[in-house]
Design a protein around this motif. Structure first.
Motif, PDB file in Angstrom:
ATOM      1  N   LYS A   8       0.830  -1.212   0.000  1.00  0.00           N
ATOM      2  CA  LYS A   8       0.000   0.000   0.000  1.00  0.00           C
ATOM      3  C   LYS A   8       0.863   1.261   0.000  1.00  0.00           C
ATOM      4  N   LEU A   9       2.007   1.180   0.672  1.00  0.00           N
ATOM      5  CA  LEU A   9       2.850   2.359   0.867  1.00  0.00           C
ATOM      6  C   LEU A   9       3.827   2.638  -0.270  1.00  0.00           C
ATOM      7  N   PHE A  10       4.283   1.587  -0.962  1.00  0.00           N
ATOM      8  CA  PHE A  10       5.362   1.761  -1.935  1.00  0.00           C
ATOM      9  C   PHE A  10       5.066   1.093  -3.264  1.00  0.00           C
ATOM     10  N   GLU A  11       5.489   1.763  -4.324  1.00  0.00           N
ATOM     11  CA  GLU A  11       5.428   1.182  -5.665  1.00  0.00           C
ATOM     12  C   GLU A  11       6.615   0.237  -5.833  1.00  0.00           C
ATOM     13  N   LYS A  12       6.470  -0.720  -6.745  1.00  0.00           N
ATOM     14  CA  LYS A  12       7.508  -1.716  -6.982  1.00  0.00           C
ATOM     15  C   LYS A  12       8.858  -1.083  -7.328  1.00  0.00           C
ATOM     16  N   GLU A  13       8.824   0.011  -8.047  1.00  0.00           N
ATOM     17  CA  GLU A  13      10.050   0.651  -8.510  1.00  0.00           C
ATOM     18  C   GLU A  13      10.766   1.436  -7.405  1.00  0.00           C
ATOM     19  N   GLU A  14      10.076   1.711  -6.306  1.00  0.00           N
ATOM     20  CA  GLU A  14      10.617   2.589  -5.263  1.00  0.00           C
ATOM     21  C   GLU A  14      11.503   1.891  -4.244  1.00  0.00           C
ATOM     22  N   ILE A  15      11.351   0.567  -4.120  1.00  0.00           N
ATOM     23  CA  ILE A  15      11.988  -0.097  -2.988  1.00  0.00           C
ATOM     24  C   ILE A  15      12.693  -1.399  -3.358  1.00  0.00           C
ATOM     25  N   LYS A  16      13.640  -1.751  -2.505  1.00  0.00           N
ATOM     26  CA  LYS A  16      14.301  -3.055  -2.525  1.00  0.00           C
ATOM     27  C   LYS A  16      13.979  -3.678  -1.176  1.00  0.00           C
ATOM     28  N   VAL A  17      13.357  -4.853  -1.186  1.00  0.00           N
ATOM     29  CA  VAL A  17      12.846  -5.483   0.027  1.00  0.00           C
ATOM     30  C   VAL A  17      13.760  -6.624   0.471  1.00  0.00           C
ATOM     31  N   THR A  18      14.008  -6.686   1.771  1.00  0.00           N
ATOM     32  CA  THR A  18      14.643  -7.860   2.359  1.00  0.00           C
ATOM     33  C   THR A  18      13.640  -8.486   3.307  1.00  0.00           C
ATOM     34  N   LEU A  19      13.216  -9.701   2.968  1.00  0.00           N
ATOM     35  CA  LEU A  19      12.345 -10.472   3.847  1.00  0.00           C
ATOM     36  C   LEU A  19      13.239 -11.250   4.796  1.00  0.00           C
ATOM     37  N   MET A  20      12.889 -11.240   6.067  1.00  0.00           N
ATOM     38  CA  MET A  20      13.756 -11.849   7.073  1.00  0.00           C
ATOM     39  C   MET A  20      12.956 -12.716   8.028  1.00  0.00           C
TER      40      MET A  20
END
Length: 137
Positions: A25-37
């Motif tokens: 909801k907060l970020f577009e795909k192009e805006e962020i790099k995600v680390t799932l932990m």
């Protein structure tokens, strides 16, 4: 524009998966790099020996949790990270190591004495050197 680095700690509960819904909801795909932990907390007491089977099982459970979350983030740039240790300490360590811009996690479900001792979320909020977003239920 440089992508924001977002760390999303997950414990495998449905509640923790709400963090991903908020991230989307907060970020577009192009805006962020995600680390799932995911942190596997293996408690060792009285010099107890941990078998390889226990470690392997914990690693598999951790991978399963992260793979479930990964499916919800199709199109996002995502890394997965599994750790062993105390969850709050490992989350803080990873956030510092990756120079995360944001940590997104769900609020604690602990009540009573466990709440007084301190939850993972509380410790992360108090000690993080970055923005922490706590997603509601």
């Amino acid at each position: 524009m440089e992508k924001k680095k977002v760390l999303v700690p997950l414990d495998g509960t449905d509640r923790s998966m709400h963090s991903i819904d908020w991230l989307k909801k907060l970020f577009e795909k192009e805006e962020i790099k995600v680390t799932l932990m995911n942190v596997a907390e293996i408690v060792i007491a009285n010099d107890m020996v941990i078998s390889n089977d226990t470690v392997t099982r914990a690693q598999k459970e951790s991978e399963d949790i992260l793979d479930t979350a990964l499916k919800k983030l199709e199109g996002y740039e995502v890394d997965k990270y599994c750790a062993f240790g105390y969850a709050a300490d490992e989350i803080l360590r990873k956030a510092k190591q990756e120079e995360s811009d944001i940590i997104i996690m769900t609020k604690s479900t602990k009540k009573g004495i466990a709440r007084m001792i301190g939850s993972v979320t509380t410790k992360v909020v108090k000690n993080a050197k970055t923005l922490v977003i706590i997603s509601p239920e």
